[in-house]
Write a protein that holds these residues in place. Structure first.
Motif, PDB file in Angstrom:
ATOM      1  N   ASP A  27       0.862  -1.181   0.000  1.00 51.57           N
ATOM      2  CA  ASP A  27       0.000   0.000   0.000  1.00 51.57           C
ATOM      3  C   ASP A  27       0.902   1.236   0.000  1.00 51.57           C
ATOM      4  O   ASP A  27       1.297   1.743   1.048  1.00 51.57           O
ATOM      5  CB  ASP A  27      -0.914  -0.032   1.226  1.00 51.57           C
ATOM      6  N   TYR A  28       1.253   1.717  -1.193  1.00 52.02           N
ATOM      7  CA  TYR A  28       2.189   2.830  -1.319  1.00 52.02           C
ATOM      8  C   TYR A  28       1.661   4.120  -0.716  1.00 52.02           C
ATOM      9  O   TYR A  28       2.414   4.913  -0.173  1.00 52.02           O
ATOM     10  CB  TYR A  28       2.569   3.047  -2.794  1.00 52.02           C
ATOM     11  N   LYS A  29       0.359   4.316  -0.808  1.00 50.17           N
ATOM     12  CA  LYS A  29      -0.228   5.519  -0.222  1.00 50.17           C
ATOM     13  C   LYS A  29      -0.022   5.516   1.290  1.00 50.17           C
ATOM     14  O   LYS A  29       0.401   6.529   1.865  1.00 50.17           O
ATOM     15  CB  LYS A  29      -1.713   5.612  -0.555  1.00 50.17           C
ATOM     16  N   GLU A  30      -0.291   4.390   1.940  1.00 47.60           N
ATOM     17  CA  GLU A  30      -0.108   4.304   3.390  1.00 47.60           C
ATOM     18  C   GLU A  30       1.376   4.430   3.760  1.00 47.60           C
ATOM     19  O   GLU A  30       1.720   5.072   4.747  1.00 47.60           O
ATOM     20  CB  GLU A  30      -0.676   2.994   3.934  1.00 47.60           C
TER      21      GLU A  30
ATOM     22  N   TYR B  40       3.634   6.145   2.089  1.00 46.21           N
ATOM     23  CA  TYR B  40       3.959   7.556   1.921  1.00 46.21           C
ATOM     24  C   TYR B  40       3.445   8.379   3.090  1.00 46.21           C
ATOM     25  O   TYR B  40       4.152   9.226   3.636  1.00 46.21           O
ATOM     26  CB  TYR B  40       3.377   8.075   0.602  1.00 46.21           C
ATOM     27  N   LEU B  41       2.189   8.130   3.480  1.00 43.98           N
ATOM     28  CA  LEU B  41       1.601   8.904   4.570  1.00 43.98           C
ATOM     29  C   LEU B  41       2.324   8.656   5.888  1.00 43.98           C
ATOM     30  O   LEU B  41       2.534   9.580   6.672  1.00 43.98           O
ATOM     31  CB  LEU B  41       0.111   8.571   4.704  1.00 43.98           C
ATOM     32  N   LYS B  42       2.723   7.409   6.131  1.00 43.09           N
ATOM     33  CA  LYS B  42       3.467   7.098   7.357  1.00 43.09           C
ATOM     34  C   LYS B  42       4.803   7.841   7.361  1.00 43.09           C
ATOM     35  O   LYS B  42       5.174   8.468   8.352  1.00 43.09           O
ATOM     36  CB  LYS B  42       3.698   5.601   7.479  1.00 43.09           C
TER      37      LYS B  42
ATOM     38  N   ARG C 115       4.186  11.567   7.980  1.00 44.45           N
ATOM     39  CA  ARG C 115       3.842  11.886   9.374  1.00 44.45           C
ATOM     40  C   ARG C 115       5.073  11.818  10.280  1.00 44.45           C
ATOM     41  O   ARG C 115       5.287  12.692  11.124  1.00 44.45           O
ATOM     42  CB  ARG C 115       2.761  10.937   9.882  1.00 44.45           C
TER      43      ARG C 115
END
Length: 54
Positions: A3-6, A8-10, A13
């Motif tokens: 899950d590249y979006k997750e 990236y978001l991690k 943050r």
């Protein structure tokens, strides 16, 4: 599939937390500097004649 979006978001943050930690440390050090007592300055004079006579 990852899950590249997750991912990236991690990373975003955690990077934000690291930057804020550095900013807080810098502000704290600036406050310490501003609140520190002024150093005492003493002017020392060098006598050239004394060195030549000896």
């Amino acid at each position: 599939m990852p899950d590249y979006k997750e991912m990236y978001l991690k990373l975003f943050r955690v990077s934000e937390k690291a930057i804020n930690l550095l900013i807080d440390a810098q502000r704290e050090c600036e406050e310490m500097y501003l609140n520190a007592p002024e150093p005492e300055i003493e002017v020392l004079f060098h006598k050239e004649n004394d060195a030549e006579e000896k």
